[in-house]
Write a protein that holds these residues in place. Structure first.
Motif, short mmCIF file in Angstrom:
data_model
loop_
_atom_site.label_atom_id
_atom_site.label_comp_id
_atom_site.label_asym_id
_atom_site.label_seq_id
_atom_site.Cartn_x
_atom_site.Cartn_y
_atom_site.Cartn_z
N PHE A 112 0.83 -1.20 0.00
CA PHE A 112 0.00 0.00 0.00
C PHE A 112 0.87 1.26 0.00
CE2 PHE A 112 -3.55 2.74 1.05
CZ PHE A 112 -4.65 2.05 0.58
N ALA A 113 2.08 1.14 0.53
CA ALA A 113 2.99 2.28 0.58
C ALA A 113 3.32 2.83 -0.80
CB ALA A 113 4.27 1.89 1.32
N ASP A 114 3.22 1.97 -1.84
CA ASP A 114 3.53 2.44 -3.19
C ASP A 114 2.55 3.52 -3.65
OD1 ASP A 114 5.78 0.86 -3.50
OD2 ASP A 114 4.66 -0.81 -4.38
N TYR A 115 1.28 3.43 -3.20
CA TYR A 115 0.32 4.48 -3.54
C TYR A 115 0.82 5.83 -3.03
CZ TYR A 115 -3.44 1.09 -4.65
OH TYR A 115 -4.22 0.10 -5.22
N GLY A 140 -10.29 12.59 -0.72
CA GLY A 140 -10.03 11.18 -0.94
C GLY A 140 -11.27 10.35 -0.71
N HIS A 141 -11.59 9.49 -1.68
CA HIS A 141 -12.75 8.61 -1.55
C HIS A 141 -12.30 7.17 -1.38
CE1 HIS A 141 -16.51 6.54 -2.26
NE2 HIS A 141 -15.93 5.86 -3.25
N SER A 142 -12.88 6.47 -0.40
CA SER A 142 -12.68 5.03 -0.20
C SER A 142 -11.20 4.68 -0.12
CB SER A 142 -13.40 4.26 -1.32
OG SER A 142 -13.50 2.89 -1.00
N MET A 143 -10.69 3.85 -1.02
CA MET A 143 -9.27 3.55 -1.05
C MET A 143 -8.45 4.84 -1.12
SD MET A 143 -7.10 1.58 -4.04
CE MET A 143 -7.04 3.08 -5.06
N GLY A 144 -8.94 5.78 -1.93
CA GLY A 144 -8.26 7.06 -2.05
C GLY A 144 -8.29 7.86 -0.76
N GLY A 145 -9.29 7.58 0.10
CA GLY A 145 -9.34 8.20 1.41
C GLY A 145 -8.26 7.66 2.33
#
Length: 326
Positions: A112-115, A140-145
């Protein structure tokens, strides 16, 4: 219900025709776009929009799991009408950005750190030079949150406020207990099956699953994007790999551990009918954020930004009021 926004929302009865006009207008307002690669051959696609009258405020939109920049076209248009510049990207494994597996319907990561690393490189290389002297906000929405909160914890001073829409502090494992879902994903990764789709998810089939959808309460918005997905293989994300599921199941621990460090105002918009992510960890986050507040949209499903117009109007009004506060 009387619209209190300074502009009309798109009509759900004439949605497709009005969205055609939105896309044409966005073409005119898009200032630039491109590919930014932190690692060679691993580029992140981005777009930047500016309203006609110019703006000294810009908002970075961080999309959710299986989404894309195109899915945010309507929301982008509303931010522009409200006077904000908009910066958006396709996260890795989505849209026009790089992918770690060949199957475009699969969403895969190894960490997840790559995001966050990709996002920070993009911000340093593109957004900061573009937005010099401007006030910057993060949505940020959902995963983007989840990505947004981790970014705020690791990189203070970039954004002045943040809006979290149904943030994925903890994803729901559906009918399976959450701890068991995370354990299964970890076990499959240990067996070397990290790139395989989790067993309950399938390739994009292009079928209308409106009655079973757990994301939006607007059929017009649902069908519009479904048609775009049918036309573009890069929009057909429909499943996660075990590696993505393992990383998503564990993301709440670093998020909640460092939430106290986020010193900017944060608005968390919670969908009362959400079955995609778990709601109690969102409440935990709000209690830990020094300047956090929560608004609940009791009738909304996961994607509040693609709700029916009555909910969407309140959602946008709340966001614009929050961003306008001194």
């Amino acid at each position: 219900m009387v619209n209190t926004l300074p502009f009309p929302l798109l009509s759900e009865e004439n949605y497709n025709a009005e969205m055609d006009q939105v896309l044409l207008r966005l073409e005119q307002l898009r200032q630039s776009s491109g590919i930014c690669a932190r690692v060679e051959n691993m580029g992140i696609y981005w777009e930047y929009y500016a309203p006609d009258q110019g703006s000294d405020e810009v908002i970075f939109l961080s999309h959710g799991f299986t989404e894309s920049t195109l899915e945010y076209s309507e929301l982008i248009s509303y931010f522009l009408k409200a006077g904000y510049g908009v910066f958006i990207c396709d996260h890795m494994g989505h849209g026009k950005s790089y992918r770690l597996v060949r199957e475009t319907w699969l969403t895969h990561i190894t960490s997840f750190a790559d995001y966050i690393k990709d996002m920070h490189y993009l911000i340093e290389q593109v957004l900061l030079p573009m937005s010099k002297g401007k006030r910057r906000y993060l949505y940020g929405h959902s995963m983007g949150g989840a990505i947004a909160v981790l970014y705020l914890e690791q990189h203070p001073g970039v954004f002045e406020k943040a809006v979290l829409s149904s943030p994925m502090i903890s994803p729901s494992a559906g009918s399976m207990p959450d701890f068991l879902g995370g354990a299964l994903a970890s076990f499959m990764c240990m067996l070397g099956q990290g790139e395989r789709p989790i067993m309950i998810q399938k390739p994009f089939d292009g079928e209308d699953h409106w009655e079973d959808n757990n994301c939006t309460t607007s059929k017009a918005r649902y069908l519009w994007y479904l048609e775009r997905q049918k036309q573009d293989i890069n929009l057909q994300n429909s499943a996660a790999t075990y590696s993505w599921a393992k990383e998503a199941a564990n993301v709440q621990y670093p998020i909640l551990a460092e939430a106290y460090s986020v010193q900017i105002p944060v608005l968390l918009c919670q969908a009362g009918q959400d079955t995609v992510v778990n709601l109690p960890p969102q409440d935990d986050l709000i209690h830990l954020l020094p300047k956090g507040r929560k608004i609940v949209y009791h009738e909304a499903k996961h994607e509040i930004y693609r709700s029916s117009n009555d909910t969407l109007e309140r959602f946008l009004t709340d966001i614009f009021d929050f961003l306008a506060e001194e």
